[in-house]
Design an enzyme around this catalytic site. Structure first.
Site, mmCIF file in Angstrom:
data_model
loop_
_atom_site.group_PDB
_atom_site.id
_atom_site.type_symbol
_atom_site.label_atom_id
_atom_site.label_comp_id
_atom_site.label_asym_id
_atom_site.label_seq_id
_atom_site.Cartn_x
_atom_site.Cartn_y
_atom_site.Cartn_z
ATOM 1 N N MET A 251 32.303 2.134 69.138
ATOM 2 C CA MET A 251 31.615 2.925 67.513
ATOM 3 C C MET A 251 32.665 1.716 66.851
ATOM 4 O O MET A 251 31.903 2.678 65.501
ATOM 5 C CB MET A 251 31.603 4.376 67.963
ATOM 6 C CG MET A 251 32.673 5.221 68.117
ATOM 7 S SD MET A 251 32.421 6.746 67.622
ATOM 8 C CE MET A 251 31.593 7.183 65.989
ATOM 9 N N TYR A 252 33.612 1.553 67.236
ATOM 10 C CA TYR A 252 34.571 1.811 66.016
ATOM 11 C C TYR A 252 34.012 0.150 65.476
ATOM 12 O O TYR A 252 34.212 -1.044 66.796
ATOM 13 C CB TYR A 252 36.150 1.358 66.526
ATOM 14 C CG TYR A 252 36.396 2.600 66.810
ATOM 15 C CD1 TYR A 252 36.454 4.231 66.776
ATOM 16 C CD2 TYR A 252 38.007 2.236 67.938
ATOM 17 C CE1 TYR A 252 36.990 5.055 67.899
ATOM 18 C CE2 TYR A 252 38.733 2.868 68.067
ATOM 19 C CZ TYR A 252 38.271 4.770 68.340
ATOM 20 O OH TYR A 252 38.985 5.878 68.648
ATOM 21 N N GLY A 253 34.461 0.042 64.244
ATOM 22 C CA GLY A 253 34.287 -0.733 63.192
ATOM 23 C C GLY A 253 32.932 -1.670 63.403
ATOM 24 O O GLY A 253 32.186 -2.408 63.257
ATOM 25 N N LYS B 285 35.754 3.357 74.684
ATOM 26 C CA LYS B 285 35.007 4.706 75.102
ATOM 27 C C LYS B 285 33.734 4.267 74.703
ATOM 28 O O LYS B 285 32.934 3.175 74.319
ATOM 29 C CB LYS B 285 35.658 5.106 73.582
ATOM 30 C CG LYS B 285 37.032 5.590 74.560
ATOM 31 C CD LYS B 285 37.474 6.522 72.722
ATOM 32 C CE LYS B 285 38.764 6.678 72.685
ATOM 33 N NZ LYS B 285 39.385 5.599 71.677
ATOM 34 N N GLY C 161 30.901 -1.702 66.455
ATOM 35 C CA GLY C 161 31.123 -2.062 67.034
ATOM 36 C C GLY C 161 31.638 -3.342 67.487
ATOM 37 O O GLY C 161 32.008 -3.975 68.470
#
Length: 312
Positions: free
Chosen positions: A55-57, A81, A59
């Site tokens: 989910m960071y950025g 994660k 994707g």
């Protein structure tokens, strides 16, 4: 750079890790070359543990990392994660198998060293998550599994279920921990210490508060506003920060070095996950854990930042 075993695994992780929620963030780092410069500096200085999430950025963090590691994958211990929120008719098993394949493609690798469940709901039966995660280990797509944001009882329950079924145990626990956020000391950190689970603190600097760069009237950036804003308006927090700064100076160190080394003075802590925007920040982070504290020094810092076991 020092290295520690990640819990009961055979992964030797650098005591300072790289957190990558800046990568791909439209308000932080959008340029692949800038992300690569940070990652290359980490590897050059011996920081081998790189932590991300699907989910960071939006994707894009995994994509940035995949590009940067194309020629240096074997130098890194790579953790990512996944989550099981908003299934919308998808089974948990299908979600887990889909997510690993998406992460492997984005990261341009055929295995993940540490695959962690992110923000799980307590209502989800352990078997529904742990069975499919074990499938990934058996298939060679994942070396070890872990979790992010579990309580100690939840992690213990998970490993009991895995033991009964002959599945891979969760070797690590990642959670919010710093001198101003110490709730994990109530039960999660003691559990990790007793059961040889590698603990990975995130937000080790409380959004930058423990660097000493924010003064009473400074305006923090959006990503740090919630943490720093609360502390800036707290007289006791400001006084505590001043005392910690003075103690660090007395010992010949910076407040940043104190913050990281205090975390590493706890036996269960395997690696402190620290974000970085530039190679220069990586360099500062890389030496921040070099202060090997005595128990007396750790206890003195505990007394300065005394916490009564209450509040959010």
């Amino acid at each position: 750079m020092q290295y520690r075993k990640l819990g009961s695994s055979d992964l030797n992780v650098s005591v300072i890790g790289l957190g990558t929620n800046n990568f791909g963030n439209p308000q932080r780092i959008t340029d692949h070359a800038a992300s690569a410069a940070v990652i290359n500096q980490c590897l050059d200085l011996g920081i081998n543990f790189i932590d991300t999430a699907d989910m960071y950025g939006g994707g894009q963090s995994e994509v940035h990392i995949g590009e940067a590691l194309k020629t240096r994958r074997k130098e890194a211990i790579l953790a990512t994660k996944f989550n099981i929120a908003k299934l919308e008719g998808e089974s948990i098993k299908a979600r887990i198998h889909r997510k690993i394949d998406e992460s492997l493609a984005a990261l341009q690798t055929d295995y993940i060293d540490l695959y962690q469940i992110h923000f799980p709901g307590n209502e989800v039966p352990q078997e529904e998550m742990l069975g499919p995660m074990n499938d990934l280990v058996v298939a060679g797509k994942v070396r070890y599994v872990g979790e992010c944001n579990y309580s100690g009882w939840r992690h213990s329950q998970a490993n009991n279920v895995s033991s009964k079924n002959g599945w891979a145990h969760m070797v690590s626990s990642q959670n919010y921990y710093n001198l101003f956020r110490r709730q994990v000391e109530l039960e999660l950190l003691p559990y990790c210490t007793a059961d040889n689970v590698g603990f990975l603190p995130y937000f080790p600097l409380a959004g930058g508060w423990l660097t000493g760069k924010y003064k009473a009237n400074d305006t923090p950036g959006e990503s740090a506003r919630r943490m720093v804003g609360q502390l800036q308006g707290d007289d006791a927090a400001r006084q505590t920060l001043d005392k910690l700064d003075a103690y660090a100076a007395e010992k010949g160190h910076t407040i940043l070095e104190l913050a990281f080394s205090w975390l590493l003075a706890h036996r269960a802590v395997s690696s402190v996950i620290a974000g970085a925007m530039t190679p220069e920040q990586v360099t500062a982070n890389s030496t921040a854990g070099d202060w090997v504290m005595t128990d007396e020094e750790r206890d003195a810092i505990d007394a300065i930042a005394a916490w009564g076991g209450t509040s959010e």
